[in-house]
Design an enzyme around this catalytic site. Sequence first.
Site, PDB file in Angstrom:
ATOM      1  N   PHE A  37      11.072  59.090  11.000  1.00 25.18           N
ATOM      2  CA  PHE A  37      11.820  57.791  10.683  1.00 25.18           C
ATOM      3  C   PHE A  37      12.856  58.152   9.455  1.00 25.18           C
ATOM      4  O   PHE A  37      14.172  57.657   9.908  1.00 25.18           O
ATOM      5  CB  PHE A  37      10.627  57.015   9.943  1.00 25.18           C
ATOM      6  CG  PHE A  37      10.979  55.879   9.301  1.00 25.18           C
ATOM      7  CD1 PHE A  37      11.650  54.805   9.768  1.00 25.18           C
ATOM      8  CD2 PHE A  37      10.291  55.825   7.904  1.00 25.18           C
ATOM      9  CE1 PHE A  37      11.975  53.826   8.806  1.00 25.18           C
ATOM     10  CE2 PHE A  37      10.536  54.410   7.298  1.00 25.18           C
ATOM     11  CZ  PHE A  37      11.448  53.720   7.767  1.00 25.18           C
ATOM     12  N   ILE A  38      12.542  58.586   8.570  1.00 21.59           N
ATOM     13  CA  ILE A  38      13.623  58.795   7.605  1.00 21.59           C
ATOM     14  C   ILE A  38      14.597  59.692   7.629  1.00 21.59           C
ATOM     15  O   ILE A  38      16.046  59.691   7.564  1.00 21.59           O
ATOM     16  CB  ILE A  38      13.180  59.005   6.111  1.00 21.59           C
ATOM     17  CG1 ILE A  38      12.178  57.920   5.678  1.00 21.59           C
ATOM     18  CG2 ILE A  38      14.215  59.405   4.990  1.00 21.59           C
ATOM     19  CD1 ILE A  38      11.449  58.160   4.214  1.00 21.59           C
ATOM     20  N   SER A  96       7.468  61.246  -3.377  1.00 18.60           N
ATOM     21  CA  SER A  96       6.679  59.766  -3.314  1.00 18.60           C
ATOM     22  C   SER A  96       6.540  59.092  -4.703  1.00 18.60           C
ATOM     23  O   SER A  96       6.138  59.902  -5.651  1.00 18.60           O
ATOM     24  CB  SER A  96       5.643  60.138  -2.357  1.00 18.60           C
ATOM     25  OG  SER A  96       4.992  58.810  -2.574  1.00 18.60           O
ATOM     26  N   ARG A 131      -8.258  46.279   0.437  1.00 14.49           N
ATOM     27  CA  ARG A 131      -8.748  47.584   0.722  1.00 14.49           C
ATOM     28  C   ARG A 131      -9.112  48.349  -0.461  1.00 14.49           C
ATOM     29  O   ARG A 131      -8.291  48.163  -1.618  1.00 14.49           O
ATOM     30  CB  ARG A 131      -7.716  48.336   1.336  1.00 14.49           C
ATOM     31  CG  ARG A 131      -7.337  47.762   2.767  1.00 14.49           C
ATOM     32  CD  ARG A 131      -5.918  48.381   3.132  1.00 14.49           C
ATOM     33  NE  ARG A 131      -5.763  48.637   4.461  1.00 14.49           N
ATOM     34  CZ  ARG A 131      -4.563  48.808   5.193  1.00 14.49           C
ATOM     35  NH1 ARG A 131      -3.552  49.530   4.291  1.00 14.49           N
ATOM     36  NH2 ARG A 131      -4.242  48.845   6.241  1.00 14.49           N
ATOM     37  N   ASP A 148      12.575  69.952  13.670  1.00 11.40           N
ATOM     38  CA  ASP A 148      11.374  69.267  13.661  1.00 11.40           C
ATOM     39  C   ASP A 148      10.376  69.844  14.651  1.00 11.40           C
ATOM     40  O   ASP A 148      10.686  70.293  15.769  1.00 11.40           O
ATOM     41  CB  ASP A 148      11.759  67.730  14.193  1.00 11.40           C
ATOM     42  CG  ASP A 148      10.975  66.740  13.694  1.00 11.40           C
ATOM     43  OD1 ASP A 148      11.175  65.894  12.819  1.00 11.40           O
ATOM     44  OD2 ASP A 148       9.676  66.562  14.170  1.00 11.40           O
ATOM     45  N   ASN A 175       8.385  51.952  -1.256  1.00 11.42           N
ATOM     46  CA  ASN A 175       7.961  51.736   0.146  1.00 11.42           C
ATOM     47  C   ASN A 175       9.141  51.486   0.859  1.00 11.42           C
ATOM     48  O   ASN A 175      10.016  50.613   1.009  1.00 11.42           O
ATOM     49  CB  ASN A 175       7.168  50.493   0.027  1.00 11.42           C
ATOM     50  CG  ASN A 175       5.762  50.447  -0.832  1.00 11.42           C
ATOM     51  OD1 ASN A 175       5.849  50.937  -1.668  1.00 11.42           O
ATOM     52  ND2 ASN A 175       4.780  50.379   0.206  1.00 11.42           N
ATOM     53  N   TYR A 206      -2.161  63.983  -1.192  1.00 11.91           N
ATOM     54  CA  TYR A 206      -0.900  63.710  -0.642  1.00 11.91           C
ATOM     55  C   TYR A 206      -0.057  63.827  -1.965  1.00 11.91           C
ATOM     56  O   TYR A 206       0.926  64.554  -2.087  1.00 11.91           O
ATOM     57  CB  TYR A 206      -0.810  62.553   0.124  1.00 11.91           C
ATOM     58  CG  TYR A 206       0.687  62.240   0.363  1.00 11.91           C
ATOM     59  CD1 TYR A 206       1.269  62.401   1.618  1.00 11.91           C
ATOM     60  CD2 TYR A 206       1.304  61.142  -0.781  1.00 11.91           C
ATOM     61  CE1 TYR A 206       2.799  62.042   1.874  1.00 11.91           C
ATOM     62  CE2 TYR A 206       2.533  60.740  -0.424  1.00 11.91           C
ATOM     63  CZ  TYR A 206       3.107  61.210   0.844  1.00 11.91           C
ATOM     64  OH  TYR A 206       4.391  60.673   1.195  1.00 11.91           O
TER      65      TYR A 206
END
Length: 325
Positions: free
Chosen positions: A19-20, A130, A281, A39, A183, A154
């Site tokens: 995606f990025i 992140s 959640r 990839d 995000n 993670y």
Amino acid sequence: MNLENDMAPVFLVTGAAGFIGSHSVEWLLRQGWAVVGVDNLRTGHLDNLADARSSPNFSLVIADAGDEAAIRPLFQEHHFTGVLHLAALVSVPESFREPDLNYRLNLAIADTLARLCLEFECKRLVFASSAAVYGTSAALPNRESAFPQPQSPYAAAKLAAEVMLLGYAASYGLEAVCLRYFNVYGPRQDPSSPYSGVLSIFTSRFQRSLPVTIYGDGEQTRDFISVRDVARCNGQALTCQEVVSGRYNVCTGQAVSLKQALAIYQELFPGAPPAEFAPSRIGDIQHSLGDPSSLQAMLQFSAQTSFAQGLRELALDNRCGGLDV
Ligand code: UD2
């Protein structure tokens, strides 16, 4: 890094079909740079690179970024000017289920690439970290100086990779730029898991006239940043003349609630069924917000896509449709 003196700068992008990654490759190609993408297609898709692959300045190698036997010859052949390391295990829940895979994909590969950079005199490594490294109790907005408190394998691996790369920077002069993404949303984000980014799920469901589920009261906020801005940030971090090794938030500094997002969706999809509400959640955080000023100071970077504009672009993108979330 002096790009003018280099004969023909070539950049390596790992996770290029993601995606990025695919948006970052496109940004680099648009600026006229040559790019080698790597990839293993574990979570990336060749379709994402349809445009990039028509460029003579792009080549793609299907390999695991941690497979030294496959990657070393690329360093030998191209003498990369910089590496953008995006290949990762991207799912937080999967990192709990597969801690060894998380260790390899989110930490060990960064070490392999950093050592190859040193060996082949590739000066700069830009690493996809992140905002998850901050954990749940850091003061808002998150600043890079906050004490990190990872709450998942993670986040722990991302933080460990940052520390290791900055160790190489201090020890050997590698330029290590660790980008803490908040995000990220936009076209090509995979909506297929319940733990995919909320906007990819909502878009996919609105496009199919299905109701969305809001966990909690919808007042939770996130610092949503468009993948267009993130791609530009990655590209600038990789190609600009001067960087200071360190950790940098990649965010807008603006908090948007799910209810605010929903109001924009309702304009984009009038007649969509009403949202359903379900309990929060477990482990969810109510608010996440970053301070973008360090990156602004280093790269003169600031996000340019407003949330409404970015959501409109995502909603008009037809690639989310048809997936079963
Ligand atoms: C998680 C991950 C982050 C990244 C991100 C995906 C952590 C610490 N962070 O952050 O690393 O993978 O997800 O962009 O685990 N929600 C709904 N309905 C849905 C889906 C989500 O209401 O159908 C809510 C969700 O409960 C949360 C908010 O939307 O309150 C944002 O969820 P998210 O999974 O997009 O992102 P986030 O920040 O929880």
